[in-house]
Write a protein that holds these residues in place. Structure first.
Motif, PDB file in Angstrom:
ATOM      1  N   GLU A  33      -0.025 -15.210  -2.759  1.00 32.34           N
ATOM      2  CA  GLU A  33       0.347 -16.424  -3.661  1.00 32.34           C
ATOM      3  C   GLU A  33       1.814 -16.319  -3.934  1.00 32.34           C
ATOM      4  OE1 GLU A  33      -3.617 -16.917  -2.942  1.00 32.34           O
ATOM      5  OE2 GLU A  33      -2.773 -14.937  -3.633  1.00 32.34           O
ATOM      6  N   GLY A  34       2.477 -15.609  -3.725  1.00 32.25           N
ATOM      7  CA  GLY A  34       3.907 -15.465  -4.132  1.00 32.25           C
ATOM      8  C   GLY A  34       4.623 -14.051  -3.800  1.00 32.25           C
ATOM      9  N   THR A  35       5.933 -14.238  -3.934  1.00 31.17           N
ATOM     10  CA  THR A  35       6.651 -12.731  -3.733  1.00 31.17           C
ATOM     11  C   THR A  35       7.460 -12.444  -5.161  1.00 31.17           C
ATOM     12  OG1 THR A  35       7.080 -13.142  -1.644  1.00 31.17           O
ATOM     13  CG2 THR A  35       8.571 -11.539  -2.396  1.00 31.17           C
ATOM     14  N   VAL A  36       7.288 -11.343  -5.676  1.00 31.85           N
ATOM     15  CA  VAL A  36       7.773 -10.983  -6.849  1.00 31.85           C
ATOM     16  C   VAL A  36       8.436  -9.551  -6.673  1.00 31.85           C
ATOM     17  CG1 VAL A  36       6.256 -12.304  -8.219  1.00 31.85           C
ATOM     18  CG2 VAL A  36       5.517  -9.968  -7.840  1.00 31.85           C
ATOM     19  N   LYS A  37       9.389  -9.382  -7.617  1.00 34.35           N
ATOM     20  CA  LYS A  37       9.967  -7.850  -7.479  1.00 34.35           C
ATOM     21  C   LYS A  37       9.399  -6.698  -8.103  1.00 34.35           C
ATOM     22  CE  LYS A  37      14.645 -10.387  -7.337  1.00 34.35           C
ATOM     23  NZ  LYS A  37      15.987 -10.405  -8.141  1.00 34.35           N
ATOM     24  N   ASN A  38       8.639  -7.013  -8.939  1.00 24.70           N
ATOM     25  CA  ASN A  38       7.925  -6.069  -9.915  1.00 24.70           C
ATOM     26  C   ASN A  38       6.872  -6.503 -10.587  1.00 24.70           C
ATOM     27  OD1 ASN A  38       9.060  -7.052 -12.364  1.00 24.70           O
ATOM     28  ND2 ASN A  38      11.033  -5.910 -11.657  1.00 24.70           N
ATOM     29  N   ILE A  39       6.109  -5.440 -11.415  1.00 22.73           N
ATOM     30  CA  ILE A  39       4.889  -5.763 -12.130  1.00 22.73           C
ATOM     31  C   ILE A  39       5.345  -6.977 -13.252  1.00 22.73           C
ATOM     32  CG2 ILE A  39       3.379  -5.070 -13.890  1.00 22.73           C
ATOM     33  CD1 ILE A  39       2.230  -4.416 -11.556  1.00 22.73           C
ATOM     34  N   VAL A  91       1.067  -5.953  -3.632  1.00 24.28           N
ATOM     35  CA  VAL A  91       1.284  -4.868  -2.728  1.00 24.28           C
ATOM     36  C   VAL A  91       2.787  -4.457  -2.904  1.00 24.28           C
ATOM     37  CG1 VAL A  91       1.724  -4.591  -0.017  1.00 24.28           C
ATOM     38  CG2 VAL A  91      -0.168  -6.310  -0.983  1.00 24.28           C
ATOM     39  N   ASN A  92       3.041  -3.415  -3.691  1.00 27.13           N
ATOM     40  CA  ASN A  92       4.016  -2.889  -4.125  1.00 27.13           C
ATOM     41  C   ASN A  92       4.780  -2.055  -2.801  1.00 27.13           C
ATOM     42  OD1 ASN A  92       6.063  -2.135  -5.593  1.00 27.13           O
ATOM     43  ND2 ASN A  92       5.134  -0.922  -7.133  1.00 27.13           N
ATOM     44  N   ASN A  93       4.986  -2.405  -1.981  1.00 33.07           N
ATOM     45  CA  ASN A  93       5.613  -1.930  -0.769  1.00 33.07           C
ATOM     46  C   ASN A  93       4.485  -2.233   0.549  1.00 33.07           C
ATOM     47  OD1 ASN A  93       7.106  -0.463   1.188  1.00 33.07           O
ATOM     48  ND2 ASN A  93       7.038   1.727   0.330  1.00 33.07           N
ATOM     49  N   TYR A 130      -0.210 -10.859  -4.338  1.00 35.67           N
ATOM     50  CA  TYR A 130       1.329 -10.860  -4.749  1.00 35.67           C
ATOM     51  C   TYR A 130       2.062  -9.623  -3.818  1.00 35.67           C
ATOM     52  CZ  TYR A 130       0.528 -14.863  -7.966  1.00 35.67           C
ATOM     53  OH  TYR A 130       0.084 -15.723  -8.588  1.00 35.67           O
ATOM     54  N   MET A 131       3.128  -9.748  -3.289  1.00 28.74           N
ATOM     55  CA  MET A 131       3.859  -8.693  -2.581  1.00 28.74           C
ATOM     56  C   MET A 131       5.209  -8.797  -3.234  1.00 28.74           C
ATOM     57  SD  MET A 131       2.480  -9.639   1.358  1.00 28.74           S
ATOM     58  CE  MET A 131       3.165  -8.149   1.975  1.00 28.74           C
ATOM     59  N   VAL A 132       5.800  -7.415  -3.050  1.00 34.33           N
ATOM     60  CA  VAL A 132       7.297  -7.316  -3.158  1.00 34.33           C
ATOM     61  C   VAL A 132       7.996  -7.895  -1.827  1.00 34.33           C
ATOM     62  CG1 VAL A 132       7.010  -5.553  -4.636  1.00 34.33           C
ATOM     63  CG2 VAL A 132       7.121  -4.861  -2.236  1.00 34.33           C
ATOM     64  N   PRO A 133       9.344  -8.027  -1.995  1.00 28.66           N
ATOM     65  CA  PRO A 133       9.992  -8.856  -0.858  1.00 28.66           C
ATOM     66  C   PRO A 133      10.048  -7.813   0.490  1.00 28.66           C
ATOM     67  CG  PRO A 133      11.279  -9.229  -2.988  1.00 28.66           C
ATOM     68  CD  PRO A 133      10.161  -8.131  -3.222  1.00 28.66           C
ATOM     69  N   ASP A 134      10.190  -6.601   0.237  1.00 24.53           N
ATOM     70  CA  ASP A 134      10.061  -5.818   1.308  1.00 24.53           C
ATOM     71  C   ASP A 134       8.512  -5.175   1.716  1.00 24.53           C
ATOM     72  OD1 ASP A 134       9.969  -4.216  -0.740  1.00 24.53           O
ATOM     73  OD2 ASP A 134      11.400  -2.817   0.089  1.00 24.53           O
ATOM     74  N   GLY A 135       7.404  -5.994   1.159  1.00 21.81           N
ATOM     75  CA  GLY A 135       6.200  -5.204   1.380  1.00 21.81           C
ATOM     76  C   GLY A 135       5.445  -6.106   2.709  1.00 21.81           C
ATOM     77  N   THR A 194       0.884  -7.393  11.428  1.00 18.90           N
ATOM     78  CA  THR A 194       1.391  -6.824  10.086  1.00 18.90           C
ATOM     79  C   THR A 194       2.075  -7.953   9.445  1.00 18.90           C
ATOM     80  OG1 THR A 194       1.345  -4.457  10.840  1.00 18.90           O
ATOM     81  CG2 THR A 194       2.732  -5.039   8.997  1.00 18.90           C
ATOM     82  N   LEU A 195       1.756  -8.480   8.238  1.00 25.17           N
ATOM     83  CA  LEU A 195       2.487  -9.348   7.684  1.00 25.17           C
ATOM     84  C   LEU A 195       3.567  -8.924   6.750  1.00 25.17           C
ATOM     85  CD1 LEU A 195      -0.543 -11.586   6.581  1.00 25.17           C
ATOM     86  CD2 LEU A 195       0.785 -12.063   8.479  1.00 25.17           C
ATOM     87  N   THR A 196       4.616  -9.559   6.757  1.00 22.07           N
ATOM     88  CA  THR A 196       5.689  -9.290   5.723  1.00 22.07           C
ATOM     89  C   THR A 196       5.290 -10.239   4.396  1.00 22.07           C
ATOM     90  OG1 THR A 196       7.119 -11.336   6.662  1.00 22.07           O
ATOM     91  CG2 THR A 196       7.325  -9.191   7.714  1.00 22.07           C
ATOM     92  N   ALA A 197       6.533 -10.067   3.663  1.00 20.82           N
ATOM     93  CA  ALA A 197       5.968 -11.115   2.489  1.00 20.82           C
ATOM     94  C   ALA A 197       6.144 -12.453   2.940  1.00 20.82           C
ATOM     95  CB  ALA A 197       6.912 -10.640   1.290  1.00 20.82           C
ATOM     96  N   ASP A 198       7.275 -12.853   3.410  1.00 16.45           N
ATOM     97  CA  ASP A 198       6.977 -14.193   3.876  1.00 16.45           C
ATOM     98  C   ASP A 198       6.052 -14.777   4.509  1.00 16.45           C
ATOM     99  OD1 ASP A 198       9.433 -14.426   2.454  1.00 16.45           O
ATOM    100  OD2 ASP A 198      10.987 -14.153   3.969  1.00 16.45           O
TER     101      ASP A 198
END
Length: 436
Positions: free
Chosen positions: A195-201, A95-97, A114-119, A182-186
Motif C-alpha cells: 500500500e505504500g513505502t515508508v521510512k520507519n514505523i 516489511v522492515n528490510n 507497507y515496505m521500507v524503500p530498500d525492502g 522477489t519484489l522491491t518496494a516499488d
C-alpha cells in the motif's frame, strides 16, 4: 441556599473533569507492534500466539507486524498464517528490510502491507536440508498455499506463485522461467502487494492516521527467546547428539562426570525449549521418564522386554515433543549415528570397556597364579613308587605306604598287583607308568 448550590456546582464540575480524561482514554486508539525477526520456526508461532491474544485482550485497533526475516520452516509459517486469519483485528505487515520465503507467506495474511524503500519480499521456494529445491509434491502444496494466502486478501495470486515456483514468466518484473520473484518496494506497490513505502514505523503510523494512538510493543520474553533458539531445526539435532554422545561416553567412564552431566543438560534444554514454545506437553516428558525407568529396570530383570519398551518410550517422547515427526526423525537418526561413532572410538581407538558391564559380568579369573586352586596339588608324590590295587583301564587305584590313591595310567592297561611309578600330578589327576 447559595452556599449549597455553590458546593453542588463544584461537585458536578469535579465529577465532570474527573470523568473527561477517562472518556478520552477509552476513546484513544491502541496500536500493538509485534516483531517477526530471525528464522520462522515453531517458537515464533508460540510467541505470536501470546502476542495476538494480548492484543485482543487490550482491544487493539491495529496490529503492526514489524517483519525482518529470511524465512524458515513451512509448517511453522502455515500455523502462523492460520493464527493471523483467526483474529478480527486489522493487521498491517511492515516489511522492515526483508520478508523472504516463509516471511513473504506470513506478510500475505496482513490486510495491508507497507515496505521500507530498500525492502524486499519474495523468493519463497521450499528448500530441503541439502539446499536444493524440494520435490514436485512439496512445490505444488506451497504454490497452492501462496495462491490462497494472496487471493484471500485481494492480491493477484500470480505474483505469490512466482515467489514459490520457478516456471512462471513475468518479463515486466524481469523474472523469466527458472527464477523466483522477489519484489522491491516499488515493484510491490506497482503490482498491488504494498500500500505504500515508508521510512520507519513513525511514518507508517502517520500515513495510516494513528500517529497519536496509544502505541504498545510486545516483545519476546527471555524464556521465549531461549525457546526459539532451542527449537531451531538446526539446534535440535545438535542437542540430541550432545545428549547421546555424553551418555555413551559416561558408560565408559568411572563414576558420573562431565560427559553424563552434559548429556542430561542437553536433554533438559531440549524439553524446556519445546515446553516453553508450546510444542510439547508434560505427557511427552512423563513418557521420557518412564522410558528411562524401564531401561534401568532392564539391568535387573530377565529378558529384553523392559529395554525394548524403554527405548520405544524415549523415541516416542522425542517425536511427540518435536512437533514435526519428519524433522524429529532425522534428528534422532543423526543422534544415534553420533552415539555409534562415539562407541566405536571409545572401544577401537581408546580401548575402553563399558563400565556398566563390569558390574554385571564376571571378569575375574581364578587362576593358579593368583592363588586359586580347585584341589590340593600333591606335587610331592612325583617319582614315588607303589603297587596297583585294581587293574588300570586306564583309571584305577594304587597304594603308597598304605595310602590309597586314585590314578590313571600313562598309556594302556596295567594289571592288578603291578609295581608302578608316579610321573605327573595335575591337580587331582595322578599319572603313573609301569615301573620296570
Amino acid at each position: 441556599m447559595k452556599k449549597g448550590l455553590f458546593f453542588i456546582g463544584c461537585f458536578i464540575l469535579v465529577v465532570f473533569f474527573s470523568i473527561l480524561p477517562v472518556t478520552a482514554s477509552n476513546n484513544e486508539n491502541t496500536v500493538i507492534i509485534i516483531p517477526i525477526e530471525e528464522d520462522v520456526e515453531k517458537g515464533l508461532h508460540a510467541f505470536l500466539k501470546r502476542a495476538v491474544k494480548t492484543a485482543e485482550e487490550k482491544h487493539a485497533d491495529i496490529i503492526i507486524f514489524d517483519i525482518n526475516t529470511p524465512g524458515g520452516a513451512v509448517d511453522a509459517a502455515s500455523e502462523i498464517g492460520k493464527l493471523l486469519n483467526s483474529t478480527k483485528i486489522k493487521k498491517i505487515a511492515f516489511v522492515n528490510n526483508k520478508a523472504l520465503s516463509a516471511g513473504a507467506y506470513i506478510s500475505l495474511f496482513a490486510d495491508q502491507i507497507y515496505m521500507v524503500p530498500d525492502g524486499t519480499m519474495g523468493a519463497a521456494a521450499i528448500i530441503d536440508q541439502k539446499g536444493n529445491t524440494a520435490g514436485k509434491k512439496a512445490e505444488s502444496y506451497w504454490r497452492s498455499a501462496m495462491n490462497a494466502a494472496a487471493s484471500q486478501h485481494g492480491r493477484n495470486p500470480i505474483y505469490a506463485e512466482a515467489m514459490a515456483v520457478e516456471n512462471i514468466n513475468l518479463p515486466d518484473l524481469k523474472v523469466e522461467k527458472g527464477g523466483l520473484l522477489t519484489l522491491t518496494a516499488d515493484q510491490a506497490v506497482e503490482v498491488g502487494y504494498s500500500e505504500g513505502t515508508v521510512k520507519n514505523i513513525d511514518e507508517l503510523l502517520a500515513k495510516i492516521g494513528y500517529e497519536h494512538a496509544n502505541i504498545e510493543h510486545i516483545n519476546s520474553s527471555f524464556a521465549e527467546k531461549v525457546a526459539r533458539f532451542l527449537t531451531n531445526p538446526i539446534v535440535v539435532p545438535i542437542l540430541l547428539s550432545i545428549a547421546s554422545l555424553g551418555l555413551v561416553i559416561e558408560l565408559y567412564s568411572p563414576g558420573f562426570g562431565i560427559p553424563g552431566t552434559m548429556g542430561i543438560m542437553a536433554l533438559l534444554l531440549f524439553f524446556y525449549g519445546h515446553l516453553v514454545a508450546g510444542l510439547a506437553g508434560y505427557e511427552s516428558l512423563i513418557l521420557f521418564i518412564i522410558g528411562i525407568v524401564l531401561i534401568i529396570a532392564e539391568f535387573f530383570l530377565p529378558g529384553a522386554i523392559a529395554g525394548i519398551l524403554g527405548t520405544a518410550a524415549i523415541v516416542g517422547s522425542l517425536l511427540m515433543a518435536g512437533g514435526n515427526i519428519f524433522y524429529m526423525g532425522i534428528s534422532i537418526i543423526i543422534a544415534i549415528l553420533v552415539a555409534i561413532i562415539g562407541m566405536i572410538i571409545m572401544v577401537k581407538v581408546l580401548g575402553k570397556r563399558m563400565k556398566l558391564f563390569k558390574k554385571i559380568i564376571l571378569s575375574d579369573s581364578t587362576s593358579t597364579e593368583k592363588g586359586y586352586v580347585s584341589n590340593v596339588n600333591r606335587l610331592e608324590l612325583v617319582g614315588k613308587n607303589g603297587v596297583t590295587m585294581t587293574p588300570l583301564r586306564p583309571a584305577g587305584t594304587m597304594t603308597i605306604n598304605d595310602e590309597r590313591l586314585d590314578v590313571v595310567s600313562e598309556g594302556g592297561y596295567i594289571d592288578k598287583g603291578v609295581k608302578v611309578k608316579i610321573i605327573k600330578v595335575e591337580g587331582s589327576r595322578i599319572v603313573v607308568r609301569e615301573d620296570n
